[in-house]
Design a protein around this motif. Structure first.
Motif, PDB file in Angstrom:
ATOM      1  N   LYS A   1       0.824  -1.188   0.000  1.00 22.62           N
ATOM      2  CA  LYS A   1       0.000   0.000   0.000  1.00 22.62           C
ATOM      3  C   LYS A   1       0.873   1.259   0.000  1.00 22.62           C
ATOM      4  N   PRO A   2       0.758   2.125  -1.043  1.00 21.83           N
ATOM      5  CA  PRO A   2       1.498   3.381  -1.023  1.00 21.83           C
ATOM      6  C   PRO A   2       0.892   4.336  -0.004  1.00 21.83           C
ATOM      7  N   ALA A   3       1.655   5.354   0.348  1.00 22.55           N
ATOM      8  CA  ALA A   3       1.131   6.368   1.257  1.00 22.55           C
ATOM      9  C   ALA A   3      -0.066   7.061   0.607  1.00 22.55           C
ATOM     10  N   PRO A   4      -1.047   7.487   1.397  1.00 19.39           N
ATOM     11  CA  PRO A   4      -2.230   8.149   0.826  1.00 19.39           C
ATOM     12  C   PRO A   4      -1.827   9.334  -0.042  1.00 19.39           C
ATOM     13  N   GLY A   5      -2.384   9.373  -1.241  1.00 21.05           N
ATOM     14  CA  GLY A   5      -2.105  10.476  -2.147  1.00 21.05           C
ATOM     15  C   GLY A   5      -0.875  10.299  -3.010  1.00 21.05           C
ATOM     16  N   ASP A   6      -0.064   9.280  -2.726  1.00 17.74           N
ATOM     17  CA  ASP A   6       1.139   9.047  -3.528  1.00 17.74           C
ATOM     18  C   ASP A   6       0.803   8.245  -4.783  1.00 17.74           C
ATOM     19  N   PRO A   7       1.186   8.724  -5.969  1.00 21.03           N
ATOM     20  CA  PRO A   7       1.005   7.905  -7.174  1.00 21.03           C
ATOM     21  C   PRO A   7       1.809   6.611  -7.069  1.00 21.03           C
ATOM     22  N   ASP A   8       1.193   5.513  -7.399  1.00 21.64           N
ATOM     23  CA  ASP A   8       1.837   4.206  -7.387  1.00 21.64           C
ATOM     24  C   ASP A   8       2.283   3.895  -8.811  1.00 21.64           C
ATOM     25  N   PRO A   9       3.591   3.659  -9.028  1.00 26.62           N
ATOM     26  CA  PRO A   9       4.054   3.369 -10.397  1.00 26.62           C
ATOM     27  C   PRO A   9       3.281   2.235 -11.062  1.00 26.62           C
ATOM     28  N   ALA A  10       2.934   1.203 -10.305  1.00 30.78           N
ATOM     29  CA  ALA A  10       2.215   0.075 -10.890  1.00 30.78           C
ATOM     30  C   ALA A  10       0.812   0.476 -11.328  1.00 30.78           C
ATOM     31  N   ILE A  11       0.164   1.351 -10.559  1.00 30.77           N
ATOM     32  CA  ILE A  11      -1.183   1.783 -10.941  1.00 30.77           C
ATOM     33  C   ILE A  11      -1.124   2.720 -12.141  1.00 30.77           C
ATOM     34  N   VAL A  12      -0.097   3.561 -12.221  1.00 32.56           N
ATOM     35  CA  VAL A  12       0.085   4.376 -13.427  1.00 32.56           C
ATOM     36  C   VAL A  12       0.178   3.461 -14.639  1.00 32.56           C
ATOM     37  N   ARG A  13       1.013   2.440 -14.517  1.00 34.14           N
ATOM     38  CA  ARG A  13       1.180   1.500 -15.635  1.00 34.14           C
ATOM     39  C   ARG A  13      -0.141   0.803 -15.971  1.00 34.14           C
ATOM     40  N   LEU A  14      -0.852   0.341 -14.953  1.00 34.58           N
ATOM     41  CA  LEU A  14      -2.138  -0.317 -15.183  1.00 34.58           C
ATOM     42  C   LEU A  14      -3.109   0.625 -15.891  1.00 34.58           C
ATOM     43  N   GLN A  15      -3.206   1.863 -15.436  1.00 38.72           N
ATOM     44  CA  GLN A  15      -4.127   2.815 -16.052  1.00 38.72           C
ATOM     45  C   GLN A  15      -3.796   3.041 -17.527  1.00 38.72           C
ATOM     46  N   VAL A  16      -2.519   3.148 -17.841  1.00 39.57           N
ATOM     47  CA  VAL A  16      -2.121   3.359 -19.231  1.00 39.57           C
ATOM     48  C   VAL A  16      -2.456   2.134 -20.080  1.00 39.57           C
TER      49      VAL A  16
END
Length: 337
Positions: A44-59
């Motif tokens: 779990k990333p800190a609240p409000g921190d962009p997660d590199p894996a989620i950026v990749r998933l979204q793209v």
């Protein structure tokens, strides 16, 4: 994308950023490009921190035709809905979960797993048409020549489907001046095809676009009305498409904004009330349109219309013609019945 390049000085690879004034962990472009989406949920990333894996998933979801809305690296309902949309498009049981089957199909598609973050050279055109600010009051908006972007960073955020915070996080030292090289994500090219039917699912907050053969062409997160101003029900049709529309504000016919009690003509622009495109419906005063606040899609209600991000509305507008059926439904699943 003609200005895309893939190399930046190594000194720019390590980027530190802050969110809400608090120090956040380092975000590296290569960390996004090499992130494992299978790891999402295990740390779990800190609240409000962009997660590199989620950026990749979204793209990857964006490239596959199931829009996550704003690419910001943050988990949430729009990411889950995009996973559900991808499942529906690929005829996988729809539950919105990032299970091994979804991961395998996303990561195994060579067409969508190219580098997620690349560099981009800011052009003179990017700096053109910028306005100082956008007033909230419609009367003040009506006095402006256009409702353009308020910064180059905002313009780039919409071009690359990004949240402005992610743009700034990837480029904390940039002035976004012509000639500057900046990091951006590379979303999918606009979907192509002919849409036969649109479903606006009020329960899930999604718009589904179907091809002539019944297959699912694209899925978008959407704001569809509100409790005070509900969206229409039943079946309607597309009447036409207006790009960069001016907005006619009529407090007697639409809604009351501030103290404005007269008809106003609000100029065109991406920060206009209906964004960059209006898909007119046969139900009077209703349409599918863009928004000046893409991060608020399905977070706050609309005045009865169907609201998408500007880029999603533009993509959908490119695939519809007058006469296309628009069906307002209430279903728990992205899969049509």
């Amino acid at each position: 994308m003609s200005s895309m390049k893939t190399a930046l000085p190594m000194s720019l690879l390590a980027l530190a950023f802050s969110v809400g004034g608090a120090a956040a962990r380092e975000l590296r472009p290569e960390a996004i490009n090499t992130a494992s989406i299978a790891s999402i949920g295990t740390a779990k990333p800190a609240p409000g921190d962009p997660d590199p894996a989620i950026v990749r998933l979204q793209v990857l979801l964006d490239r596959a035709g199931s829009s996550p809305g704003v690419i910001d690296g943050l988990s949430g309902e729009n990411v889950d809905k995009a996973v559900a949309g991808f499942e529906a498009m690929n005829k996988i049981p729809v539950d919105g979960r990032l299970d091994p089957e979804v991961v395998s199909r996303l990561e195994g598609n060579a067409a969508i797993v190219a580098p997620v973050v690349e560099s981009y050279v800011v052009s003179a055109d990017d700096a053109a048409g910028i306005v100082d600010k956008i007033p909230e009051d419609y009367g003040e908006k009506a006095k402006m020549e256009s409702l353009g972007y308020t910064s180059v960073a905002e313009k780039l955020s919409e071009r690359f489907h990004m949240g402005i915070d992610l743009v700034n996080a990837l480029n904390p030292a940039s002035q976004f001046a012509p000639g500057d090289t900046v990091w951006v994500v590379t979303p999918g090219a606009p979907r192509e095809g002919k849409v036969r039917k649109i479903e606006a699912n009020k329960k899930t907050g999604q718009v589904l676009a179907f091809a002539e053969d019944g297959s699912l062409l694209a899925v978008y997160p959407a704001t569809i009305g509100s409790e005070d101003n509900p969206a229409p029900s039943g079946k309607h049709k597309v009447k036409g498409v207006a790009r960069m529309p001016v907005y006619r504000y009529d407090p007697k016919r639409n809604f009351k904004q501030g103290k404005n009690d007269k008809v106003l003509t609000i100029p065109k622009g991406p920060n206009g009330p209906v964004g960059t495109v209006w898909i007119d419906l046969t139900e009077p005063t209703y349409g599918i349109h863009g928004t000046p606040e893409p991060k608020l899609i399905d977070k706050v209600g609309s005045h009865g219309c169907v609201r998408l991000t500007n880029w999603d509305a533009e993509e959908l507008a490119g695939m519809v013609k007058p006469g296309v059926l628009v069906d307002f439904v209430n279903r728990t699943s992205a899969t049509p019945k």
